[in-house]
Design an enzyme around this catalytic site. Sequence first.
Site, PDB file in Angstrom:
ATOM      1  N   THR A 432      -8.680  27.782  19.826  1.00 20.75           N
ATOM      2  CA  THR A 432      -8.339  29.130  20.288  1.00 20.75           C
ATOM      3  C   THR A 432      -6.978  29.082  20.953  1.00 20.75           C
ATOM      4  O   THR A 432      -6.697  28.188  21.762  1.00 20.75           O
ATOM      5  CB  THR A 432      -9.408  29.676  21.262  1.00 20.75           C
ATOM      6  N   HIS A 484     -21.287  18.256  27.473  1.00 21.91           N
ATOM      7  CA  HIS A 484     -21.446  16.957  28.143  1.00 21.91           C
ATOM      8  C   HIS A 484     -22.776  16.283  27.789  1.00 21.91           C
ATOM      9  O   HIS A 484     -22.979  15.107  28.127  1.00 21.91           O
ATOM     10  CB  HIS A 484     -21.338  17.143  29.658  1.00 21.91           C
TER      11      HIS A 484
END
Length: 513
Positions: A432, A484
């Site tokens: 992005t 994560h």
Amino acid sequence: MTDIVVPQLGESVTEATVGQWLKKAGESVSKDEVLVELETDKVSVEVAATADGTLSEIVAKEGDTVEIGAILGRLGSGNGAAKAAPAAKAEAAPAAKAEAPKSSGGSTVDVAVPAMGESVTEGTISEFLKKVGDSVSKDETIAEIETDKVALEVPATADGVITELLVSAGDTVNPGTVIARISAGASAGETVAKQARVTEGAPTTQTPAETGQSASGQEDRPVSPSVRRVASEGGVNPADIPGTGRDGRATKADAINYVNNAAKSASSSQPQQARAPRDIGPREERVKMTRLRQTIARRLKEAQDTAAMLTTFNDVDMSAVMDLRSKYKESFFEKHGVKLGFMGFFTKAIVSALKEIPAVNAEIDGTDIIYKNFYDIGMAVGTDKGLVVPVIRDCDELSLAGIERELGNLAKKARDGDLSIADMQGGTFTVTNGGVYGSLMSTPILNPPQSGVLGMHRIEQRPVAINGKVEIRPMMYLALSYDHRIVDGKEAVTFLVRVKEALEDPERLLLDV
């Protein structure tokens, strides 16, 4: 007797929940008519009749969990009596779903909602571009439908005249739903003449706004529900609002401006002492979110709720890439017919880093991790209707020119509203670029089920230390948001460092080091 069974539900999906039966036992059905909806943890699946007949038995009840191949119900022979149901439904439809007298010019042809793409089972009628009594040509667009991914156009199935609209703007429809009927081969003159004969001598109490005419008696353009609402609240005739939209139709902005101007004119015409505060229009308005916006909101919130998102940052000196572009941009364009931009370099750098850190190119499926051995990179593109993420396929096999060409094609399709479902499915990683809007730094949100998204930002001249000296260099901040749960901090930082190294030393991309 034919068994209705649970079909294949997709890769790694072995069971589903019976969501809703659309038919009751004993009702007649037609071939390919949807009988029941199944829900899985990924998509909704429609199960259709395999032949004309009667739904003789429902075996699996709503809420039951069923496996692939399980019997949902049984289909017996029948006379298709259920085909009379739509007519009854049409009779009970609101007055807004108008029906014009059918012309004798030809047979009646249904206009149905087309297939909307894989896993898309419903959409919302955005607007009708034609109204009852209008002449249409085959393949001419008569309605627009918004899904949670793209906008679709519904074409006329034959030349003729619109005789009936079975749904209204804002209604939810499914693939195969009949939304309009056309008298094939008829002309508008025939339909209007017949309607006049039917209503001749009958008194009318309708206002110009209700009949779709302006105060002068001229037939008005189609008026959308939002324009009617603003006009009603402002006390004006929607047919009198000058339009700036397609085919001269009034938009909501046109309606608000017209209401405000009318209120000002009325106020200025009053004597000073007679002026009193009045509501010149809605200071607030409630507008239903488009399906695309609803999906964007839902998916971004799901990403925050399900993934253990973390963002790591780095900066990159863009001098080498900018020098390379300046040196070769003209010859590059002459040879390949596309401009040499930054995205080709970034994409190549990302693919190289993904090969070294495969967890960033993976996704979680239940208790499994799916590692992708291909590199389909999604490029976030802002449009008037919201953010879309078209995907460039097999970026590891494309040249810089190939990447720039594909990106240009997809960006144009996004701006024109021509993206298909297939254009936005299957990405393994997303980029992005907030820098095009002036963003200095951000923490991008993951695009589920992907585990990584790279945020690019604006390039600005900043002082940096180079070999013990302070120099002014074109610098860009990079931000990598990652899941994560499967990407460790060391892997995320290493990935970002590899991208930085490749961009600061573009020869690495050519040598694959």
